[in-house]
Write a protein that holds these residues in place. Sequence first.
Motif, short mmCIF file in Angstrom:
data_model
loop_
_atom_site.label_atom_id
_atom_site.label_comp_id
_atom_site.label_asym_id
_atom_site.label_seq_id
_atom_site.Cartn_x
_atom_site.Cartn_y
_atom_site.Cartn_z
N SER A 19 48.40 36.38 27.54
CA SER A 19 46.96 36.18 27.59
C SER A 19 46.49 35.98 29.03
O SER A 19 45.41 36.42 29.40
N ARG A 20 47.30 35.38 29.89
CA ARG A 20 46.95 35.24 31.31
C ARG A 20 46.95 36.61 31.98
O ARG A 20 46.11 36.89 32.82
N ARG A 21 47.93 37.43 31.57
CA ARG A 21 47.98 38.79 32.13
C ARG A 21 46.74 39.58 31.70
O ARG A 21 46.16 40.29 32.51
N GLN B 160 41.74 42.00 33.05
CA GLN B 160 40.31 42.16 32.79
C GLN B 160 39.49 41.72 34.00
O GLN B 160 38.47 42.32 34.32
N GLN B 161 39.92 40.71 34.67
CA GLN B 161 39.22 40.27 35.89
C GLN B 161 39.33 41.34 36.97
O GLN B 161 38.36 41.62 37.69
N LEU B 162 40.51 41.93 37.07
CA LEU B 162 40.68 43.01 38.07
C LEU B 162 39.80 44.21 37.73
O LEU B 162 39.19 44.82 38.61
#
Length: 110
Positions: free
Chosen positions: A4-6, A11-13
């Motif tokens: 989930s962090r990935r 998604q942020q990237l």
Amino acid sequence: MDTSRRQTGIQQLLAAEQEAQHIVNEARNAKTARLKQAKEEAEKEIAAYRAQMEAEYQRKLAQTSGDSGANVKRLEQETEEKIHHLRSQAAAISDDVVQILLKHVTTVKN
């Protein structure tokens, strides 16, 4: 949790990439608009300069053509004066020239 962090990081990237692409597109559009505006301003300046130069040329042409008539009159007057001067000189020495010619024609040399 690692996944989930990935996912969140990816998604942020992707969001940052989209935002960067949006900023680049806005900059390109602004640049294109400014270039178009500069071209229009330059064309207006060129048209104004061309009109100014054309007006100056027409003014000089009008002065030259007006002066041309005056120059023609002046030259005609000078020519008439020179012709009158030459005729008066010819009249003054014509008797002498006739006498010299008669003398040379009638003189016999052995």
